[in-house]
Scaffold this active site. Structure first.
Site, PDB file in Angstrom:
ATOM      1  N   ALA A   1      -4.192  -1.549 -52.846  1.00  0.00           N
ATOM      2  CA  ALA A   1      -4.452  -2.406 -54.048  1.00  0.00           C
ATOM      3  C   ALA A   1      -3.004  -2.443 -54.603  1.00  0.00           C
ATOM      4  CB  ALA A   1      -5.447  -1.564 -55.026  1.00  0.00           C
ATOM      5  N   PHE A   2      -2.814  -3.440 -55.478  1.00  0.00           N
ATOM      6  CA  PHE A   2      -1.379  -3.918 -55.964  1.00  0.00           C
ATOM      7  C   PHE A   2      -1.137  -2.527 -57.125  1.00  0.00           C
ATOM      8  CE2 PHE A   2      -0.557  -5.406 -60.382  1.00  0.00           C
ATOM      9  CZ  PHE A   2      -1.904  -5.133 -61.075  1.00  0.00           C
ATOM     10  N   LYS A   3      -2.215  -1.791 -57.361  1.00  0.00           N
ATOM     11  CA  LYS A   3      -1.724  -0.728 -58.226  1.00  0.00           C
ATOM     12  C   LYS A   3      -0.680   0.185 -57.934  1.00  0.00           C
ATOM     13  CE  LYS A   3      -5.509  -1.131 -61.609  1.00  0.00           C
ATOM     14  NZ  LYS A   3      -6.036  -2.689 -61.148  1.00  0.00           N
ATOM     15  N   ASP A   4      -0.531   0.172 -56.376  1.00  0.00           N
ATOM     16  CA  ASP A   4       0.271   1.201 -55.732  1.00  0.00           C
ATOM     17  C   ASP A   4       1.819   0.735 -56.089  1.00  0.00           C
ATOM     18  OD1 ASP A   4      -1.800   2.426 -54.377  1.00  0.00           O
ATOM     19  OD2 ASP A   4      -1.474   1.033 -52.573  1.00  0.00           O
TER      20      ASP A   4
ATOM     21  N   LEU B   1       2.082   2.566 -59.321  1.00  0.00           N
ATOM     22  CA  LEU B   1       1.628   3.975 -59.466  1.00  0.00           C
ATOM     23  C   LEU B   1       2.400   4.901 -58.303  1.00  0.00           C
ATOM     24  CD1 LEU B   1      -2.105   3.709 -60.353  1.00  0.00           C
ATOM     25  CD2 LEU B   1      -0.286   5.133 -61.532  1.00  0.00           C
TER      26      LEU B   1
END
Ligand SMILES: *Cc1c(COP(=O)(O)O)cnc(C)c1O
Length: 503
Positions: A117-120, A123
């Site tokens: 997911a793009f949150k990587d 994060l």
């Protein structure tokens, strides 16, 4: 570069390292840079033949001036180390036909990190920035990151903070509120500093529990005895926002490098939006000088942002829908506060009043001059569930390319923008999740029958259909060892935190 709060005039400016460690300002406001640094076309030109880390550092060093360039480069290399593609953020260029060759859509695949997911993107970087910040400010306490998750953020935060020195991470998720794959992603997380605990309750129970712990002075004092300080990996942290600005600059350089646009050509940007973090990063890139014209803000049927941009009224008093784009099922887009700050030229009094009104009555209204300013920058619209599903099928038919549901929302709204405005400029479109992360909805959209089909079989089915391998991190789940079986009631969360902190 110093940082101030969106809510207090004459706020004493602090360094970026302090802002990143603190997360939220004491007055409840968000940290913003005192000014927005510029990037020139010549500087962007230099990035065209550079790799992702080099491009990222060119942006980071303008905002995080208390970090050395070496520290930033090392952070970027470590953060993006285990992405499954060398380019980190591939730009897949879609051109409908010869007639549309001047209107390419560059799909920014932001999902090649370790949780798909793009949150990587953010994060993975945040822990690197945080540990270096600890050294800079001379903090000796251990930082305990508390996260309440409805699925995606939890895993991305765990993967980012696992085994990061001087930190611990604890994630609470609703016992029956996440998908089988999401649960497996979390409960198989390795690392000596991680804790994953299921809560007998829903997501709100988890979130309220975490909020109460943050606001409880007694617990904080108790934690201080074990030399532990609480922090959050929430998307309002500046350390999560700044890595996101990088991919708009990097993708523009990549777009030029591909030969699809020329240096200096203006592009529009389309973003599937929830908490307003990703699209705000595009706004900062535009303000820096990247030739971006319109920011296209795409929502699902929880279209509070569409209504806000169209009417000037932000009103959360409305029904809430659960959709096939769960990461956009949000009624409070926290990062909008930063936009209001910048577009009122730093009028902290007004921002504070808006936020107070939102808190007390659930709504606020901006005046027409502010609305006109936003109109020049943003276009907002939404996609229905059916439109989103149909679009996945249509894109597959036209390009043999599969997008996840969130990305499909942005594509649908981009289509509406182009039809309504006739503006056919090239577009950079944020693709925020791998289609394998939302396999069920994607297969259904493609007309496949998924009744009674096990989650792992669905992954295989999509792999066969797309002729693409299942991302390694998801494929590995079927045999990964379960490491976290902890479960508690919602009134036991604080106790669990104290127990883990003392370990
Ligand atoms: C978090 C998320 C979004 C929304 O991004 P914001 O920065 O919160 O606006 C969109 N798509 C996916 C897949 C996400 O995980």
């Amino acid at each position: 570069m110093k940082y101030i709060s969106t809510r207090t005039k004459n706020f004493t400016p602090i360094n970026s390292a302090e802002a990143i460690l603190q997360g939220l300002a004491d007055d409840g406001g968000l940290f913003v840079p005192e000014s927005i640094p510029k990037i020139t076309l010549d500087e962007i030109k230099d990035l065209v033949d550079k790799n992702y880390s080099q491009r990222a550092v060119a942006v980071l060093k303008k905002f995080l001036t208390d970090y050395t360039e070496d520290e930033l480069f090392e952070s970027a290399e470590l953060a993006y180390d285990w992405f499954d593609v060398a380019s980190k953020v591939p730009l897949t260029i879609l051109v409908k036909d010869e007639q549309h060759k001047n209107s390419p859509v560059g799909v920014m695949e932001l999902y090649h990190g370790n949780t798909s997911a793009f949150k990587d993107m953010a994060l993975q970087m945040l822990p690197q920035l945080m540990t270096r910040a600890l050294k800079k400010v001379g903090e000796t306490k251990e930082i305990l990151i508390l996260v309440a998750t409805s699925g995606d953020t939890g895993k991305a935060a765990l993967a980012g903070f696992a085994d990061v020195p001087q930190t611990k991470i604890m994630v609470f998720y609703p016992a029956d509120g996440v998908s089988k794959i999401q649960k497996l992603q979390m409960v198989t997380q390795t690392g000596n500093n991680v804790n994953v605990t299921a809560v007998r309750g829903n997501f709100d129970d988890c979130q309220n529990g975490v909020k109460n712990i943050f606001n409880n002075a007694e617990i904080r004092a108790e934690l201080a005895k074990s030399n532990v300080k609480l922090s959050s990996a929430n998307s309002i942290n500046w350390g999560r926002l700044v890595p996101q600005i990088c991919y708009y600059v990097a993708s523009y350089a990549e777009f030029v490098s591909s030969g699809s646009i020329k240096l200096g050509d203006t592009v529009n940007v389309a973003v599937p939006t929830g908490n307003f973090g990703n699209i705000l990063a595009a706004y900062y890139a535009k303000r820096m000088g990247v030739p971006i014209k319109k920011l296209i803000c795409a929502s699902n049927i929880n279209h509070i942002l569409t209504d806000f941009f169209k009417t000037g009224v932000y009103d959360r008093n409305r029904d809430f829908y659960k959709t096939i784009t769960p990461s956009m099922d949000i009624l409070i887009s926290s990062n909008l506060e930063r936009l209001l700050y910048h577009e009122t030229n730093g009028n902290t009094e007004r921002v504070k009043t808006f936020m107070q009104e939102l808190n007390e009555t659930g709504k606020y209204k901006i005046n027409s001059s502010l609305k006109n300013r936003l109109d020049k920058i943003f276009y907002a619209d939404y996609a229905t569930e059916e439109e989103t599903s149909n679009l996945i099928n249509e894109v597959f038919g036209n390009y043999k390319y599969i997008v996840d549901t969130h990305t499909a929302v942005a594509m649908m709204v981009l289509g509406k923008y182009r039809r309504n405005t006739k503006d056919m400029s090239p577009v950079m479109l944020a693709s925020t999740a791998s289609p394998f992360k939302f396999t069920n909805a994607v297969l259904k959209a493609l007309g496949e029958n998924v009744d009674g089909v096990d989650d792992f079989e669905q992954l295989d089915k999509l792999s066969w259909k797309t002729k693409k391998a299942v991302p390694k991190n998801l494929a590995a789940l079927s045999t990964a060892k379960i490491l976290h079986e902890n479960i508690c009631d919602k009134n036991e969360m604080a106790e669990q935190v104290l127990k883990f902190a003392a370990k």
